[in-house]
Motif scaffolding. Sequence first.
Motif, PDB file in Angstrom:
ATOM      1  N   SER A 285      34.479  11.484  17.696  1.00 24.71           N
ATOM      2  CA  SER A 285      33.424  10.993  18.590  1.00 24.71           C
ATOM      3  C   SER A 285      33.008   9.566  18.233  1.00 24.71           C
ATOM      4  O   SER A 285      32.422   8.880  19.055  1.00 24.71           O
ATOM      5  CB  SER A 285      32.217  11.938  18.545  1.00 24.71           C
ATOM      6  N   CYS A 286      33.286   9.119  17.019  1.00 27.47           N
ATOM      7  CA  CYS A 286      32.872   7.774  16.617  1.00 27.47           C
ATOM      8  C   CYS A 286      34.050   6.823  16.487  1.00 27.47           C
ATOM      9  O   CYS A 286      33.883   5.702  15.970  1.00 27.47           O
ATOM     10  CB  CYS A 286      32.116   7.823  15.291  1.00 27.47           C
ATOM     11  N   ASN A 287      35.248   7.269  16.897  1.00 24.07           N
ATOM     12  CA  ASN A 287      36.421   6.414  16.821  1.00 24.07           C
ATOM     13  C   ASN A 287      36.728   5.913  15.422  1.00 24.07           C
ATOM     14  O   ASN A 287      37.047   4.742  15.227  1.00 24.07           O
ATOM     15  CB  ASN A 287      36.266   5.209  17.760  1.00 24.07           C
ATOM     16  N   LEU A 288      36.615   6.794  14.458  1.00 25.11           N
ATOM     17  CA  LEU A 288      36.928   6.411  13.092  1.00 25.11           C
ATOM     18  C   LEU A 288      38.385   6.756  12.801  1.00 25.11           C
ATOM     19  O   LEU A 288      38.904   7.749  13.321  1.00 25.11           O
ATOM     20  CB  LEU A 288      36.033   7.186  12.112  1.00 25.11           C
ATOM     21  N   PRO A 289      39.047   5.973  11.978  1.00 20.85           N
ATOM     22  CA  PRO A 289      40.426   6.317  11.623  1.00 20.85           C
ATOM     23  C   PRO A 289      40.462   7.490  10.640  1.00 20.85           C
ATOM     24  O   PRO A 289      39.456   7.798  10.018  1.00 20.85           O
ATOM     25  CB  PRO A 289      40.939   5.047  10.945  1.00 20.85           C
TER      26      PRO A 289
END
Length: 879
Positions: A285-289
Amino acid sequence: MEKAYNHKETEDKWYSFWEKNKFFTPNLNSKKPPFSMVIPPPNVTGSLHMGHALNNTIQDIVARYKRMKGFEVLWLPGTDHAGIATQNVVERELAKEGLTREELGREKFIERVWKWKEEYGNRIIYQLKKLGSSCDWTRERFTMDGGLSLAVKEAFIRLWNDGLIYRGDYIINWCPRCKTALADIEVESSQENGKLYYIRYPIEGEKEYLTVATTRPETMLGDTAIAVNPGDERYLKYHEKYAILPLVGRRIPVITHPYVEEEFGTGVLKITPAHDFNDFEIAKSCNLPAIKVIDEEGKMTREAGEFEGLDRFSAREKIIEALREKGLFERTENYEILLGRCYRCKTVVEPLLSKQWFVKTKPLAEEALKAVQEGKTVFIPEMWTGGYYHWLNNMRDWCISRQIWWGHRIPAYYCSDCGNIMVRKTTPKKCNNCKSERIKQDEDVLDTWFSSALWPFSTLGWPKKTKDLKIFYPTSLLVTGFDIITFWVARMMMMGLYIMKEVPFRKVYIHALVRDATGQKMSKTKGNVIDPLDMVEKYGTDALRFTLTAMTAQGRDTKLSEERIEGYKHFINKIWNASRFIFTAGKPSEDGFQPLTIEDKWILTKLNETIEKTERALEKYEFNIYAQEIYNFLWKEFCDWYIEIAKYHIYKGDEEKCKNTSNILLYVLEKFLRLSHPVIPFITEEIWNRIPENFKSNRKSIMIADFPQKDEYEFKTEAEVFEKIKKIVTTIRNIKSDYNIGEEREIFCKIWASENIGKEINKVLYIISHLTGANAEVICEKPTKDILNTVIREVDDMAVGINIEGLIINRENEIKKAQEALKKAEEELSFLMKKLSNENFISKAPEEVIRKTEMEAGLLSERIKVLQEKIKILSEMKG
RNA sequence: GGGCGGAUAGCUCAGCGGGAGAGCACCUGUCUUACACGCAGGGGGUCAGGCGUUCAAAUCGCCUUCCGCCCACCA
């Protein structure tokens, strides 16, 4: 006939007789209504344990009962290929030869597994036969056989085409020992002692740091963020800042997320998307790798830098050490953690990001839920429905790919040039996108439970439109343990409804777990396993089956001990000996049995009642009640009373009555055998075959005879009178025992009873004499005289008196006993009187209850009068 | 944390609104002509605790305690 029943000489003989005569195979052209069950397929690697024994005993009872009730019964057997379990077994075998499956190669390894299956896979089938299971072996299936493999492919393709199967990178449970993905339910979670580690994450450009609490420090190397709750005032000033990941030096954002609990630990959560389910969701949901720091063998990856190659647990130690040196380690705290372990090998499971195949479960689960809510499938006992609902409502998508070799290979093919995915039954010649001929099949196999989910229709021939499928689907009943409601029952419901558009079974009977005598689970490590085949050898299959049946109350676990089985073997032997008496002592004739005496009418009435109760119990799946009814009837009624009285007619009575009695003995025995055949098939067949032809209905096996029906006649009144006679006999025996009256003394017994009942008793005084040795006479008036020389006991509304003159009796004792009895009677009477004088009771209680209470009170005051008189006389005598 | 089950004789359990039952174990007598794997007799229970509903509670409702199981993403 031998003096004791010998199960070893009968069981195998009858089983092969039944099989040879094809009694287990249904006739597809029959006009009878169908009844079908599929066996829960045991693992090919399996060896019969008590759970199987219970499961199959129940199924066999139902199958035999339904056959005798006039159904065309199919009980379809088979075994499961049990992917991981079987692979493990064969790998272990290879290890003994110093080989690994990798060294052998995929094809050779699979050949080896098949070879193993041919050699050892039939063991459990042989064991099921020992149990007497009346399965149709001509239809035996295996989840990897040709037909079922085709069904698996067909189902997979349909699901794929409907968009219900997808492939993708997701976090899944991974077993580093089995080196495969696991479904959520293949992970067993347990509370274990662990630690909470507090680690400092320096803030970029500041002298401050944020402290994170984690149970798994080794995963920190894969952190891509740290998170705080957006409302947490302590950390407001860190919003939008960056932290420097210790040991790695990576710059990671401080993010806010409502999932973070302020109260837990420090209120700061490290985010490791590749190794934690929640973190994965948050990262998405937070576009973290996501950075994978642990590999498929449970070792640290290259991303772990200096820790590369270390096992995940030793990496943990090393990381703590390194942090401590840098002053970034704060402290540890003892903490109970929830640990997931592989259900096959108990290795700690690693959540891992990886590419897998999934079934989109939501639409399937909705149908499965609805079907039960609408009553299309019913759970027995009903209490299991709740668990079923809960699981279906909360399940995540089902990960169906396994990185092992033994199983159904996923029917998906990739183009090596353009990456196109093709889902087919057979290998495509060229890519349908770029026409390349470089085609490769997916390496993975399917979860074993995928093929199990299709079992109720794949075994009947699907995807072909077979006659079996038409007649026997949906199946009538599934019998299984509660432990696989989620693994298997729910998935069969989903697949059955999706593919067949109809539930796979109408009813699901869920039976309990068989535990040891102290309630412990049976396990090899605890050494408390009772092996069903040992029990069969020692006590016989019938004894084992009867024990399991008698002890299986719905909704309760079964505690089993060897003594129980031995005890019920005595019952089997009792049947044998009762039969032996009937066959050897009796002199049956062809004339039927008229006229009937009171004991005849009584036993026939009892038999009727037993048939009724037995059938009701079986229809309600109350198997323990079924067993109990059979036990009581045969032993407590038929043997203890009817056969004992029959001896009078046979040894002392006239010839006519002797014949008559012999006929009834045979008649009752024959019906009893049919009644109990479903649970104890072997001894009933053995004895039934010795019964004279004119008592049987021209069948060559009890297996194909009809289940007994109630006779039309009713002898309720006579049966009630006989119950009174039983009580009189018992009372006389009591007196004999209380006063130490031996057989040498002549006993005179007076029975006081009302005219109606007295008349009946008078006709059968021989019963009383025969069973007690007393000379009895009936007097139809109240007992008042002769109290001194007679012991008088009340029996319902009657009384029994025995002469005791000349016997040395302890007067003190007599008085004491009488006083105690008087006290008790007075207390009871006062209780009843209180009730009767209560206006509310009189006005609100049903008439019947009031009448009963009044009657009891009347009886009690009579009793009190007699006791008072007795005490008075005894006391006067003293002087 | 959520849910489900259980608590009744020494043991295993039935009973689930009209003053407690079975099997096994135990004790006594008994090798009686089907069975000693038997026969006959016997002792043994404030139905976990509390409160309520009811004329009436082991049985229905609520609470407590203890056991067992299942599910669960507070690191």
